[in-house]
Design a protein around this motif. Structure first.
Motif, PDB file in Angstrom:
ATOM      1  N   THR A 123       0.830  -1.213   0.000  1.00  0.00           N
ATOM      2  CA  THR A 123       0.000   0.000   0.000  1.00  0.00           C
ATOM      3  C   THR A 123       0.858   1.253   0.000  1.00  0.00           C
ATOM      4  O   THR A 123       0.627   2.194  -0.768  1.00  0.00           O
ATOM      5  N   ILE A 124       1.882   1.271   0.865  1.00  0.00           N
ATOM      6  CA  ILE A 124       2.766   2.437   0.948  1.00  0.00           C
ATOM      7  C   ILE A 124       3.535   2.609  -0.358  1.00  0.00           C
ATOM      8  O   ILE A 124       3.708   3.732  -0.853  1.00  0.00           O
ATOM      9  N   GLN A 125       3.996   1.509  -0.923  1.00  0.00           N
ATOM     10  CA  GLN A 125       4.741   1.574  -2.185  1.00  0.00           C
ATOM     11  C   GLN A 125       3.891   2.183  -3.293  1.00  0.00           C
ATOM     12  O   GLN A 125       4.351   3.080  -4.020  1.00  0.00           O
ATOM     13  N   ILE A 126       2.666   1.712  -3.438  1.00  0.00           N
ATOM     14  CA  ILE A 126       1.798   2.239  -4.489  1.00  0.00           C
ATOM     15  C   ILE A 126       1.460   3.698  -4.223  1.00  0.00           C
ATOM     16  O   ILE A 126       1.408   4.517  -5.152  1.00  0.00           O
ATOM     17  N   THR A 127       1.260   4.044  -2.961  1.00  0.00           N
ATOM     18  CA  THR A 127       0.953   5.437  -2.613  1.00  0.00           C
ATOM     19  C   THR A 127       2.086   6.362  -3.035  1.00  0.00           C
ATOM     20  O   THR A 127       1.864   7.397  -3.683  1.00  0.00           O
ATOM     21  N   TYR A 159     -11.451   0.170 -12.617  1.00  0.00           N
ATOM     22  CA  TYR A 159     -12.089  -0.822 -13.490  1.00  0.00           C
ATOM     23  C   TYR A 159     -11.760  -0.567 -14.957  1.00  0.00           C
ATOM     24  O   TYR A 159     -11.556  -1.503 -15.738  1.00  0.00           O
ATOM     25  N   MET A 160     -11.716   0.710 -15.344  1.00  0.00           N
ATOM     26  CA  MET A 160     -11.385   1.026 -16.727  1.00  0.00           C
ATOM     27  C   MET A 160      -9.949   0.604 -17.059  1.00  0.00           C
ATOM     28  O   MET A 160      -9.668   0.105 -18.152  1.00  0.00           O
ATOM     29  N   ALA A 161      -9.026   0.796 -16.099  1.00  0.00           N
ATOM     30  CA  ALA A 161      -7.632   0.411 -16.325  1.00  0.00           C
ATOM     31  C   ALA A 161      -7.477  -1.108 -16.375  1.00  0.00           C
ATOM     32  O   ALA A 161      -6.675  -1.633 -17.163  1.00  0.00           O
ATOM     33  N   TYR A 162      -8.252  -1.823 -15.562  1.00  0.00           N
ATOM     34  CA  TYR A 162      -8.081  -3.271 -15.466  1.00  0.00           C
ATOM     35  C   TYR A 162      -8.973  -4.023 -16.454  1.00  0.00           C
ATOM     36  O   TYR A 162      -8.484  -4.781 -17.299  1.00  0.00           O
ATOM     37  N   PHE A 163     -10.281  -3.779 -16.373  1.00  0.00           N
ATOM     38  CA  PHE A 163     -11.208  -4.494 -17.239  1.00  0.00           C
ATOM     39  C   PHE A 163     -11.372  -3.811 -18.597  1.00  0.00           C
ATOM     40  O   PHE A 163     -11.464  -4.473 -19.629  1.00  0.00           O
ATOM     41  N   GLY A 164     -11.420  -2.472 -18.593  1.00  0.00           N
ATOM     42  CA  GLY A 164     -11.632  -1.745 -19.843  1.00  0.00           C
ATOM     43  C   GLY A 164     -10.504  -1.956 -20.833  1.00  0.00           C
ATOM     44  O   GLY A 164     -10.732  -2.296 -21.996  1.00  0.00           O
ATOM     45  N   LEU A 165      -9.268  -1.750 -20.365  1.00  0.00           N
ATOM     46  CA  LEU A 165      -8.127  -1.966 -21.257  1.00  0.00           C
ATOM     47  C   LEU A 165      -7.986  -3.433 -21.623  1.00  0.00           C
ATOM     48  O   LEU A 165      -7.578  -3.766 -22.735  1.00  0.00           O
ATOM     49  N   GLY A 166      -8.346  -4.319 -20.705  1.00  0.00           N
ATOM     50  CA  GLY A 166      -8.305  -5.744 -21.007  1.00  0.00           C
ATOM     51  C   GLY A 166      -9.261  -6.121 -22.111  1.00  0.00           C
ATOM     52  O   GLY A 166      -8.984  -7.016 -22.926  1.00  0.00           O
ATOM     53  N   ALA A 167     -10.403  -5.429 -22.175  1.00  0.00           N
ATOM     54  CA  ALA A 167     -11.400  -5.726 -23.201  1.00  0.00           C
ATOM     55  C   ALA A 167     -10.905  -5.391 -24.600  1.00  0.00           C
ATOM     56  O   ALA A 167     -11.392  -5.953 -25.589  1.00  0.00           O
ATOM     57  N   LEU A 198      -3.411  -5.813 -18.164  1.00  0.00           N
ATOM     58  CA  LEU A 198      -2.494  -5.322 -17.143  1.00  0.00           C
ATOM     59  C   LEU A 198      -2.636  -6.152 -15.877  1.00  0.00           C
ATOM     60  O   LEU A 198      -3.715  -6.669 -15.578  1.00  0.00           O
ATOM     61  N   SER A 199      -1.558  -6.247 -15.132  1.00  0.00           N
ATOM     62  CA  SER A 199      -1.643  -6.882 -13.822  1.00  0.00           C
ATOM     63  C   SER A 199      -2.454  -5.991 -12.883  1.00  0.00           C
ATOM     64  O   SER A 199      -2.640  -4.792 -13.139  1.00  0.00           O
ATOM     65  N   SER A 200      -2.928  -6.576 -11.794  1.00  0.00           N
ATOM     66  CA  SER A 200      -3.689  -5.799 -10.814  1.00  0.00           C
ATOM     67  C   SER A 200      -2.856  -4.634 -10.290  1.00  0.00           C
ATOM     68  O   SER A 200      -3.359  -3.513 -10.119  1.00  0.00           O
ATOM     69  N   TYR A 201      -1.580  -4.894 -10.030  1.00  0.00           N
ATOM     70  CA  TYR A 201      -0.692  -3.854  -9.509  1.00  0.00           C
ATOM     71  C   TYR A 201      -0.583  -2.695 -10.500  1.00  0.00           C
ATOM     72  O   TYR A 201      -0.747  -1.521 -10.127  1.00  0.00           O
ATOM     73  N   GLY A 230      -8.380  -7.866  -7.153  1.00  0.00           N
ATOM     74  CA  GLY A 230      -7.586  -9.001  -6.721  1.00  0.00           C
ATOM     75  C   GLY A 230      -6.202  -8.700  -6.187  1.00  0.00           C
ATOM     76  O   GLY A 230      -5.408  -9.629  -5.999  1.00  0.00           O
ATOM     77  N   LEU A 231      -5.897  -7.435  -5.927  1.00  0.00           N
ATOM     78  CA  LEU A 231      -4.571  -7.093  -5.427  1.00  0.00           C
ATOM     79  C   LEU A 231      -4.537  -7.258  -3.912  1.00  0.00           C
ATOM     80  O   LEU A 231      -5.478  -6.870  -3.222  1.00  0.00           O
ATOM     81  N   ARG A 232      -3.443  -7.790  -3.402  1.00  0.00           N
ATOM     82  CA  ARG A 232      -3.331  -8.001  -1.958  1.00  0.00           C
ATOM     83  C   ARG A 232      -2.570  -6.859  -1.296  1.00  0.00           C
ATOM     84  O   ARG A 232      -1.534  -7.065  -0.673  1.00  0.00           O
ATOM     85  N   GLU A 233      -3.052  -5.636  -1.510  1.00  0.00           N
ATOM     86  CA  GLU A 233      -2.575  -4.539  -0.684  1.00  0.00           C
ATOM     87  C   GLU A 233      -3.207  -4.725   0.702  1.00  0.00           C
ATOM     88  O   GLU A 233      -3.740  -5.792   0.985  1.00  0.00           O
TER      89      GLU A 233
END
Length: 220
Positions: free
Chosen positions: A25-29, A75-83, A88-91, A170-173
């Motif tokens: 969490t801190i890393q992503i922040t 959701y747009m970054a994960y599912f939208g771009l995937g469509a 992309l990975s969850s991270y 699905g990310l384990r932050e």
């Protein structure tokens, strides 16, 4: 009456999982704030200019980031771009979405800060023999920094809390790790109570660190 038996031993047994989530969490922040600020600088300048394609692009980015839910952006970054074939990975998806969100908010913070600096400051500095870089570094930036400091800190905390939405992809932050731990132990209240405390401590460290820095920097 409140009737609940706490089993803190289960929390302690899985506490390393929560710590790993907190570090993520801190890393992503940190990454999202740094990258968001780098994107926000040109966005603020383009938006402030108010003309041309770049101004329209900046306006669209800022309005989209500030007026749509952060979860929708994730959701747009994960599912939208995937469509459309970009998986992309969850991270990565979470990082991109929060950078997008941070950039929109920080661009307005920067633009507001620039508007708060008297426009006569730059010409006055140039009349004293300073070049453009010197006038910004020694005259404009100190005033801008004072204006935007606390809004910037607020955005850091906002980014921290937004990372919790990574659980939805699905990310384990920290929140995702907490969800996993409680699913394995069926002790929902204990785990989410501890996770809330961890978020609170991290946010307070950021806030108190900012207050200490402000006292040292702005005490004159």
């Amino acid at each position: 009456m409140f009737d609940y038996d706490f089993y803190w031993s289960m929390v302690w047994a899985k506490f390393p999982m929560l710590l790993d989530g907190a570090f993520l969490t801190i890393q992503i922040t940190v990454l999202s704030v740094v990258l968001g600020l780098l994107a926000a600088i040109p966005l603020a300048l383009w938006r402030r200019n108010g003309k041309g394609t770049l101004a329209l692009f900046a306006g669209a980015w800022i309005e989209s980031a500030r007026n749509t839910p952060a979860l929708f952006q994730i959701y747009m970054a994960y599912f939208g771009l995937g469509a459309v074939g970009l998986h992309l990975s969850s991270y990565t998806a979470l990082l991109i979405a929060i950078v997008f969100n941070n950039a929109g908010y920080l661009a307005e913070v920067l633009r507001g800060g620039l508007e708060g600096v008297a426009p006569q400051q730059a010409p006055a500095a140039r009349s004293l023999g300073m070049n453009a870089f010197q006038s910004f570094t020694y005259v404009i930036f100190p005033q801008l920094f004072r204006i935007i400091f606390f809004p910037f800190v607020n955005q850091v905390n906002w980014a921290l809390l937004n990372t919790s939405l990574g659980m939805m992809i699905g990310l384990r932050e920290l929140t995702g790790a907490t969800q996993m731990a409680q699913a394995e132990s069926f002790r929902t209240f204990e785990f989410f109570l501890v996770a809330a405390g961890m978020y609170y401590v991290i946010a307070k460290i950021i806030s108190l660190g900012a207050l200490t820095a402000a006292w040292r920097i702005f005490r004159d």
